[in-house]
Design an enzyme around this catalytic site. Structure first.
Site, short mmCIF file in Angstrom:
data_model
loop_
_atom_site.label_atom_id
_atom_site.label_comp_id
_atom_site.label_asym_id
_atom_site.label_seq_id
_atom_site.Cartn_x
_atom_site.Cartn_y
_atom_site.Cartn_z
N SER A 200 32.27 50.44 39.31
CA SER A 200 32.27 50.70 40.75
C SER A 200 33.70 50.95 41.23
O SER A 200 34.67 50.54 40.57
CB SER A 200 31.69 49.46 41.45
OG SER A 200 31.73 49.59 42.85
N SER A 327 46.10 42.61 45.99
CA SER A 327 45.70 43.22 47.26
C SER A 327 46.83 43.07 48.27
O SER A 327 47.56 42.05 48.24
CB SER A 327 44.46 42.49 47.80
OG SER A 327 44.31 42.75 49.18
N TYR A 353 40.55 34.91 49.52
CA TYR A 353 40.82 36.12 48.72
C TYR A 353 42.33 36.37 48.66
O TYR A 353 42.91 36.56 47.58
CB TYR A 353 40.09 37.28 49.40
CG TYR A 353 40.36 38.66 48.86
CD1 TYR A 353 39.59 39.18 47.81
CD2 TYR A 353 41.33 39.49 49.42
CE1 TYR A 353 39.80 40.46 47.33
CE2 TYR A 353 41.55 40.76 48.95
CZ TYR A 353 40.78 41.25 47.91
OH TYR A 353 41.00 42.53 47.44
N LYS A 357 44.91 36.26 45.44
CA LYS A 357 45.68 37.47 45.06
C LYS A 357 47.18 37.18 45.10
O LYS A 357 47.94 37.69 44.28
CB LYS A 357 45.34 38.63 45.99
CG LYS A 357 43.89 39.13 45.87
CD LYS A 357 43.64 39.86 44.57
CE LYS A 357 42.31 40.61 44.58
NZ LYS A 357 42.01 41.25 43.30
N THR A 388 35.89 51.88 48.96
CA THR A 388 35.07 51.60 47.76
C THR A 388 33.81 50.83 48.19
O THR A 388 33.76 50.28 49.29
CB THR A 388 35.86 50.70 46.79
OG1 THR A 388 36.13 49.46 47.46
CG2 THR A 388 37.16 51.34 46.36
N1 LIG Z 1 39.25 48.84 47.82
C1 LIG Z 1 40.36 48.34 48.37
O1 LIG Z 1 40.85 48.80 49.41
C2 LIG Z 1 41.06 47.20 47.70
C3 LIG Z 1 42.19 46.70 48.32
C4 LIG Z 1 42.88 45.68 47.70
C5 LIG Z 1 42.45 45.20 46.48
N2 LIG Z 1 41.34 45.68 45.90
C6 LIG Z 1 40.95 45.11 44.60
O2 LIG Z 1 40.58 46.15 43.74
C7 LIG Z 1 39.68 45.66 42.74
C8 LIG Z 1 38.47 46.57 42.69
O3 LIG Z 1 37.78 46.50 43.93
P1 LIG Z 1 36.94 47.71 44.54
O4 LIG Z 1 37.45 47.93 45.90
O5 LIG Z 1 36.88 48.83 43.59
O6 LIG Z 1 35.52 46.99 44.70
P2 LIG Z 1 34.09 47.30 44.05
O7 LIG Z 1 33.71 48.70 44.25
O8 LIG Z 1 33.18 46.24 44.60
O9 LIG Z 1 34.33 47.00 42.51
C9 LIG Z 1 34.53 45.70 42.06
C10 LIG Z 1 34.16 45.60 40.60
O10 LIG Z 1 34.32 44.23 40.18
C11 LIG Z 1 33.11 43.81 39.57
N3 LIG Z 1 32.84 42.38 39.75
C12 LIG Z 1 32.72 41.69 40.90
N4 LIG Z 1 32.38 40.43 40.63
C13 LIG Z 1 32.29 40.32 39.29
C14 LIG Z 1 31.96 39.27 38.40
N5 LIG Z 1 31.63 38.05 38.84
N6 LIG Z 1 31.96 39.50 37.07
C15 LIG Z 1 32.27 40.72 36.59
N7 LIG Z 1 32.57 41.76 37.39
C16 LIG Z 1 32.57 41.56 38.72
C17 LIG Z 1 32.04 44.59 40.29
O11 LIG Z 1 30.83 44.55 39.56
P3 LIG Z 1 29.42 44.68 40.37
O12 LIG Z 1 29.28 46.12 40.70
O13 LIG Z 1 28.43 44.18 39.37
O14 LIG Z 1 29.53 43.81 41.57
C18 LIG Z 1 32.70 45.95 40.34
O15 LIG Z 1 32.59 46.60 39.11
C19 LIG Z 1 39.35 44.23 43.16
O16 LIG Z 1 40.12 43.33 42.42
C20 LIG Z 1 39.75 44.19 44.62
O17 LIG Z 1 40.08 42.89 45.03
C21 LIG Z 1 40.62 46.67 46.48
#
Ligand SMILES: NC(=O)c1ccc[n+]([C@@H]2O[C@H](COP(=O)([O-])OP(=O)(O)OC[C@H]3O[C@@H](n4cnc5c(N)ncnc54)[C@H](OP(=O)(O)O)[C@@H]3O)[C@@H](O)[C@H]2O)c1
Length: 474
Positions: A200, A327, A353, A357, A388
């Site tokens: 994802s 983050s 969170y 982080k 996302t």
């Molecule tokens: N998007 C942003 O703006 C943003 C900003 C700052 C930091 N981040 C960080 O970027 C990273 C990716 O986030 P994203 O935005 O791409 O979110 P996302 O689309 O929800 O992707 C998160 C991924 O982590 C997996 N995950 C969650 N819980 C899990 C668990 N218990 N065991 C194994 N896998 C797990 C999810 O699997 P499932 O699909 O099965 O839930 C998914 O593949 C995260 O660390 C997030 O904190 C994102």
């Protein structure tokens, strides 16, 4: 027809040159006339792959639709480009000169429409100069000798004030950053990358780029039901699926242990470990192992997995890399181990969170100090604000307000891919990156940890892990 011909020699294996040039999106990195370059067909680079380029042509911009007509591995690439005023045929021949040197002959044949050839002939000298500049740019890109990354003056200035720093989190910040980037021609063929949360958002976008760059990819996901859709997506976009799929719920340390055991038993050296899986939990919950889930997933899990996998990361000619996805939210919190686990009564998902982080950012710095004598570098990155599925589900209000400035998943994931791939990213350790530049870890004085808090973190992680109700802990 007007034909240009240039020849260069580069100290790169012919296979690397072939793979880099045949992905014509790379023109953005080496041809100064190219403003945008996208791949418009799915799948791996092959005969029939199409690219859309927007280029400067004197005072105007022109769009060109390129298609690969011939692709003879490691020897010849032929592309034809169609524009409104002219067509162009690029014939690129590669010759292995031995000792890792490749000779590249680049021929570009222009055919003009609307009787413009006469006008173009008068500009032949300018056209030749442009062609030479492009091919010299290609030679520079293939030299792959970019300097160790530092923060630009503009970035350092923006990080002095909160509004300036936050403006970098947006897609405009990404575009500004991109205008300064050096080419990324490092070949990842044979490099083994382990990536968590690959089905994802940022993880999926990073996986596609890493597969395109030739990496051997092990992905870690938690839901087996997502495997087929994920692999179909990778095959459609990158032309091949992930090489290995591992299942683990990373909020459970028993799963982290079993996953690490499996990877250790397979004994496949890891060149890059990307701790990306994560989520912001608005509701308080405790895992079956007895710990609040944010701290389990976002901190204990990457700590435990990375430490367990160190033997697979350590024995390499070039340094292995650990990348921790943190983050920008962590800028709001300071490290305090006594408050990393939020009790139910005061629980706030965004704060829990951000604290986890922040701790992962400090852990990155501690590891970098500790691993100075190991051939492993470790850096953290934050993606800015990216649209996302994770943001859509956890922060719908934030998303509604910021939608017009959010980055795409690919833009958010770019620095993950750069830290994994770029040769020069192995020259630096213990830093926090955004848009391929090291950034400050504090935007406010109040988030600087009190003396002793850093020293407490590793003992706190060990003690917290030891207190979990999992097999092996008594
Ligand atoms: N998007 C942003 O703006 C943003 C900003 C700052 C930091 N981040 C960080 O970027 C990273 C990716 O986030 P994203 O935005 O791409 O979110 P996302 O689309 O929800 O992707 C998160 C991924 O982590 C997996 N995950 C969650 N819980 C899990 C668990 N218990 N065991 C194994 N896998 C797990 C999810 O699997 P499932 O699909 O099965 O839930 C998914 O593949 C995260 O660390 C997030 O904190 C994102």
């Amino acid at each position: 027809m007007i034909a240009l011909e240039e020849t260069i020699e580069v100290s790169r294996p012919v296979e690397h040159c072939f793979r880099y040039i045949s992905d014509f999106r790379t023109t953005l990195e080496w041809d100064p006339t190219v403003l945008e370059a996208d791949k418009t067909t799915d799948g791996s680079i092959d005969v029939g792959t199409r690219f859309a380029l927007r280029c400067k042509a004197g005072p105007v911009t022109v769009s060109l639709e390129y298609v690969i007509e011939e692709l003879t591995p490691f020897h010849c690439i032929v592309l034809s480009g169609k524009g409104r005023f002219f067509d162009v045929r690029d014939i690129i021949t590669l010759e292995d000169m031995g000792r890792g040197v490749t000779r590249i002959t680049y021929i570009a044949q222009f055919s003009y429409r609307f009787g413009l050839e006469h006008l173009a002939r008068q500009q032949t000298a300018g056209l030749k100069k442009m062609g030479r500049a492009s091919v010299q740019g290609l030679a520079r890109a293939l030299a792959d000798d970019n300097p160790t990354p530092t923060a630009s003056r503009d970035t350092a200035k923006r990080d002095e004030h909160l509004p300036g720093a936050l403006s970098c989190f947006t897609r405009f910040g990404y575009r500004r950053g991109r205008s300064r980037w050096a080419p990324m021609s490092t070949d990842m063929t044979g490099k083994h990358v382990v990536l968590t949360g690959a089905n994802s958002g940022l993880g999926a976008a990073a996986a596609v780029s890493l597969l395109e760059a030739g990496a051997t990819l092990t992905v870690v996901i938690r839901n087996p039901a997502n495997t087929d859709a994920m692999q179909a997506h990778f095959t459609r976009t990158a032309g091949r699926p992930a090489d290995f799929v591992e299942l683990a719920d990373l909020s459970l340390l028993s799963d982290v242990n079993e996953l690490s055991d499996r990877l250790l038993a397979e004994d496949r050296p890891i060149d890059v470990l990307i701790n990306n899986a994560g989520a912001l939990f608005n509701d308080f919950a405790v895992t079956s192992e007895g710990i609040e889930q944010s701290v389990a997933l976002l901190l204990l899990s990457p700590w435990r997995m990375t430490e367990r996998l160190l033997p697979l990361l350590e024995h390499h000619d070039s340094p292995a890399r650990v990348i921790n996805v943190v983050s920008g939210g962590m800028y709001t919190q300071r490290l305090d181990c006594d408050h990393l686990i939020m009790p139910e009564g005061t629980y706030n998902g965004a704060i829990a969170y951000a604290r986890a982080k922040r701790a992962l950012t400090v852990l990155t710095e501690l590891w970098a100090e500790e691993w100075q004598t190991k051939r492993v570098v470790v850096n953290s990155m934050h993606p800015g604000w990216a649209d996302t599925p994770g943001v859509q589900s956890a922060l719908p209000g934030f998303r509604r307000i910021t939608q017009t400035v959010l980055r795409s998943s690919e833009e958010g994931a770019d620095t993950i891919v750069w830290l994994a791939r770029a040769r020069e990213a192995a020259d630096i350790s213990g830093k926090l990156f955004l848009d391929r530049e090291p950034r400050t870890t504090h935007l406010r004085k109040s988030t600087k940890e009190p003396p002793g808090a850093r020293a407490n973190l590793l003992p706190w992680l060990r003690a917290t892990y030891a207190a979990l109700s999992i097999e092996g802990n008594s």
